[in-house]
Design a protein around this motif. Structure first.
Motif, PDB file in Angstrom:
ATOM      1  N   ALA A 118       5.752  30.532  23.191  1.00 61.62           N
ATOM      2  CA  ALA A 118       5.014  30.270  24.431  1.00 61.62           C
ATOM      3  C   ALA A 118       4.942  31.522  25.304  1.00 61.62           C
ATOM      4  N   ASN A 125      -2.485  36.498  26.899  1.00 60.64           N
ATOM      5  CA  ASN A 125      -3.597  35.732  27.467  1.00 60.64           C
ATOM      6  C   ASN A 125      -4.807  36.648  27.697  1.00 60.64           C
ATOM      7  N   SER A 133      -5.650  29.600  21.971  1.00 62.00           N
ATOM      8  CA  SER A 133      -4.568  29.524  22.952  1.00 62.00           C
ATOM      9  C   SER A 133      -4.378  28.099  23.451  1.00 62.00           C
ATOM     10  N   CYS A 137      -0.938  25.932  22.952  1.00 57.64           N
ATOM     11  CA  CYS A 137      -0.189  25.337  24.057  1.00 57.64           C
ATOM     12  C   CYS A 137      -0.014  23.834  23.873  1.00 57.64           C
TER      13      CYS A 137
END
Length: 220
Positions: A118, A125, A133, A137
């Motif tokens: 994470a 990012n 992404s 998540c």
């Protein structure tokens, strides 16, 4: 045996005209329910209890969920090496488990490993594709819920062993939201319970040797 008018006989007189009773082969060699042999067991821990036993009330925890600083050692271990603390808790609560290596390694792979993934995804990012992404998540959140269900095993065992209350909520939700605080609280709880059940020292006294009295012999 003749029956009185006030006390009718419990015996049934059989005659040849009665229809024979059909006995299924599956009814043979089946266990018979004997009420005298039924034992009363605790629903939580499964221990055999006497008939006149009344289950204890739900007991509170000896320390709060956020009282991590009450035990400096477990607080430092849970902060810097949470996998080690989880392994110690799992080993302490399981009487038939002699090693903390397996739960420690599993905690390090799934919990610390998931947090590392994470953190990497957050650091990259904008570099990773947004859809990738997003799915990453989502998968990490689902994995965190599974880890909470696994790590709450220790809390459930403590509930069953000491009849503790669900404070502040279900064990799985506690570990999902306050995982590190929950591990520290469980460690303090086990230390407090074990310290109360100390064994009193016993003094061994050896009996004196047996002495036999022999009658005096006549020397004359």
């Amino acid at each position: 045996m003749m029956a009185d008018e006030d006390n009718p006989s419990r015996y049934v007189k059989l005659t040849k005209d009665q229809t024979p009773v059909q006995i299924d082969s599956t009814d043979l060699n089946q266990p018979i329910q004997v009420p005298q042999l039924d034992v009363h067991k605790c629903d939580a821990c499964g221990q055999t209890l006497p008939e006149n036993f009344e289950p204890p009330a739900v007991e509170p925890w000896t320390s709060g969920l956020f009282a991590c600083t009450e035990d400096k050692e477990s607080c430092r271990t849970g902060l810097f090496c949470p996998c080690v603390l989880f392994g110690r808790n799992y080993e302490a609560v399981r009487d038939d488990y002699a090693s903390s290596t397996v739960p420690c390694v599993l905690h390090a792979i799934f919990v610390e490993g998931g947090l590392a993934v994470a953190a990497t995804a957050a650091a990259l990012n904008g570099v990773i594709d947004p859809m990738a992404s997003y799915y990453l998540c989502e998968g990490l959140l689902f994995s965190w819920w599974l880890c909470g269900a696994y790590t709450s095993i220790v809390r459930l065992m403590l509930h069953n062993k000491y009849h503790l209350e669900n404070d502040p909520c279900d064990p799985c939700m506690v570990h999902c939201c306050f995982h590190w605080c929950a591990m520290c609280q469980e460690h303090r709880e086990m230390k407090a319970r074990l310290s109360d059940n100390f064994v009193m020292p016993m003094t061994l006294v050896n009996a004196p040797p047996v002495q036999q009295m022999n009658p005096a012999r006549d020397t004359n």
